[in-house]
Design an enzyme around this catalytic site. Structure first.
Site, short mmCIF file in Angstrom:
data_model
loop_
_atom_site.label_atom_id
_atom_site.label_comp_id
_atom_site.label_asym_id
_atom_site.label_seq_id
_atom_site.Cartn_x
_atom_site.Cartn_y
_atom_site.Cartn_z
N GLN A 176 -8.33 -13.37 -0.20
CA GLN A 176 -8.70 -12.72 -1.32
C GLN A 176 -8.46 -13.41 -2.60
OE1 GLN A 176 -7.89 -8.43 -0.92
NE2 GLN A 176 -9.27 -8.25 0.72
N HIS A 246 -5.64 -8.03 -2.09
CA HIS A 246 -5.58 -6.94 -3.23
C HIS A 246 -4.90 -7.65 -4.48
CE1 HIS A 246 -5.69 -3.59 0.07
NE2 HIS A 246 -6.87 -4.60 0.49
N GLU A 338 -13.01 4.91 -5.04
CA GLU A 338 -12.83 5.87 -6.17
C GLU A 338 -13.28 4.97 -7.72
OE1 GLU A 338 -8.65 6.62 -6.76
OE2 GLU A 338 -8.41 7.60 -4.82
N TYR A 348 -2.45 7.64 -9.99
CA TYR A 348 -3.55 8.02 -9.02
C TYR A 348 -3.46 8.12 -7.78
CZ TYR A 348 -5.75 7.37 -13.54
OH TYR A 348 -6.11 7.68 -14.73
N TYR A 359 -8.36 1.29 8.34
CA TYR A 359 -9.50 0.67 9.04
C TYR A 359 -9.73 0.65 10.54
CZ TYR A 359 -10.09 -1.77 4.47
OH TYR A 359 -10.24 -1.98 3.04
#
Ligand code: HEC
Length: 467
Positions: A176, A246, A338, A348, A359
């Site tokens: 990513q 991430h 979210e 949070y 997953y």
């Protein structure tokens, strides 16, 4: 000596207890005999019929599973299944329901007029390119800047001329990671600054894996070359450990403040640890210095740039131009994407609280809320893979003013949210099926611009939603 086998058996029992069931297996072994393998019913009714798709709340589903419905012949599973297993079943039922809805919804077509709730619109292709366009934004002269994740920054003039900007930082293009957000300073006209985020290589970890971290810089473009670069943020050397997941990361600027997101980097428990950069939204000044009134500025050992924590992987960040509120979207695991209203110092909750599961279908937690942790304003279960967001601020689409547009990767959808008193009162799918929508912005002429990615072809388009 002869105690050993017993001890062994006890250890084995303890081990097998801690092995968590995957929701697919759980459903098959416990529920499918009555509700059918595809959840569409058998001896008992369908779990994905109209009633549950539109009316049933998560709570009603979980109560039915825990308490059963004695009169109708639905056994109570409260004593047999843990609360977290029940939560995975609720997510599983939601996924099955969404799949059926998905099959019914028509796909959008490029260039064809179509009706939405408030406007009849069309789409227009602006450009196609190889690679993954991660972010785009306009410069004051109405030209576009966009990033390719593989590590290129491009300029696209009003006349349609593409120029590769030379001299941008080398990036770690892996999984990513790569070149991520690009954001021109709101005062670009006078100061020329452009902000970039990317994954910076950091050598290898002890296991020999290549690692990287999210780095934030600013620089200027002069004669097609990236110059005057300043480093604004880097992870501390001891906290560099991202093996490819991430990274975040999106920017928002308000006055002199630069906000950016940094995902949990695949180390979920760090999101609750205020000494690390990952799993956080940060606030710094535009020159990289740290505001003294940041919530953990005076806390010993803390990462002083932290603005919020308990974030999983926020890849949407924007300011509501009408009231200055900061909003973010954050990828959940499987379920529990979210939308958050971002406020100073707030936790949070990730990974102590989530609407999602792992997953592979095993539970993360039974908790969808806990004291001291902020629940999302809105969540998508099953996940749509929420990416870039933008409050529509143009004049072209009168009835969309102030609405929040949300790109979705996995479901290839553009959502329009109407938010009133910090609650989502409409969630409409505007576009669907054209590609993975990664970023969305309001163009100076009032159109909406999107980047859509085709992962299989390694191709992207920038398209406009027009009248
Ligand atoms: C012995 C058969 C049986 C098994 C096993 C069973 N159910 Fe049910 N379930 C029923 C019946 C009968 C109803 C009543 C309404 C109906 O027929 O849909 C029901 C109702 C429900 C409802 C309420 C929905 C509705 O349509 O009223 C939910 C939710 C549900 N079951 C989930 C589950 C889950 C999850 C499992 C596995 C953990 C499970 N059930 C296992 C028979 C069963």
């Amino acid at each position: 000596m002869n105690k050993l086998p017993i001890l062994g058996a006890a250890i084995f029992a303890a081990l097998s207890c801690s092995v968590q069931a995957k929701v697919e297996d759980l459903f098959k072994s416990t529920c499918a005999s009555c509700h059918g393998e595809t959840l569409t019913g058998g001896m008992a009714g369908s779990l994905v019929d109209k009633e549950w798709l539109t009316k049933g709340t998560d709570e009603a589903l979980s109560n039915a599973i825990k308490q059963g419905i004695a009169k109708a012949g639905m056994p109570a599973f409260g004593g047999v299944l843990s609360d977290e297993e029940v939560r995975t079943l609720v997510v599983y039922i939601r996924e099955a329901g969404a799949k059926i809805e998905q099959q019914k919804a028509p796909e959008s077509q490029l260039g064809k007029e179509f009706k939405t709730k408030h406007h009849t619109v069309s789409t227009q292709e602006i450009l196609t390119t190889d690679g993954i366009v991660w972010a785009l934004d306009f410069l004051p002269d109405n030209s576009l800047l966009y990033t390719l994740r593989e590590g290129q920054l491009w300029h696209f003039s009003k006349e349609g001329k593409k120029t590769l900007i030379k001299g941008t930082p080398e990036v770690w293009h892996n999984r990513q990671g790569g070149l991520l957000d690009v954001y021109p300073d709101p005062d670009y006209q006078s100061n020329g600054w452009i902000y970039l985020s990317f994954s910076q290589p950091a050598g290898k970890n002890e296991a020999g894996d290549e690692i990287a971290f999210t780095k934030i810089v600013r620089g200027k473009i002069k004669d097609g070359t990236w110059v005057e670069q300043q480093t604004l943020f880097e992870a501390k050397p001891q906290n560099r450990k991202n093996r490819g997941w991430h990274f975040g990361s999106r920017f928002a600027i308000q006055g002199d403040y630069l906000f950016f997101t940094n995902g949990d980097e695949g180390h979920q428990n760090d999101a609750q640890d205020i000494t690390t950069q990952n799993g956080k939204i940060h606030r710094i000044f535009k020159d990289g210095s740290i505001p003294k009134d940041n919530p953990f500025y005076n806390e010993k050992g803390a990462q002083k740039t932290i603005w919020t924590y308990g974030n999983r992987n926020p890849q949407g960040l924007t300011i509501n131009p009408t009231n200055g509120q900061l909003w973010s979207t954050e990828h959940g695991p499987r379920g529990g994407d979210e939308l958050n209203l971002v406020s100073k110092g707030v936790n949070y909750g990730w990974p102590k609280v989530t609407f999602g599961m792992n997953y592979n279908g095993t539970p993360i937690t039974e908790h969808t809320e806990l004291p001291g942790m902020q629940s999302p304003i809105h969540h998508w279960t099953p996940s749509i893979a929420v990416a870039g967001i933008n409050f529509y601020s143009g004049t072209q689409f009168k009835h969309w003013q102030g609405d929040l547009f949300v790109g979705s990767l996995a479901k290839k959808e553009l959502h329009r949210l109407r938010i009133e008193d910090n609650k989502v009162v409409e969630d409409e799918i505007i576009l669907k099926g054209l590609g993975r929508i990664r970023d969305v912005i309001t163009a100076p002429n009032g159109n909406i611009y999107l980047t859509i990615n085709d992962r299989d072809k390694n191709q992207s388009k920038i398209i406009a939603i027009t009248q």
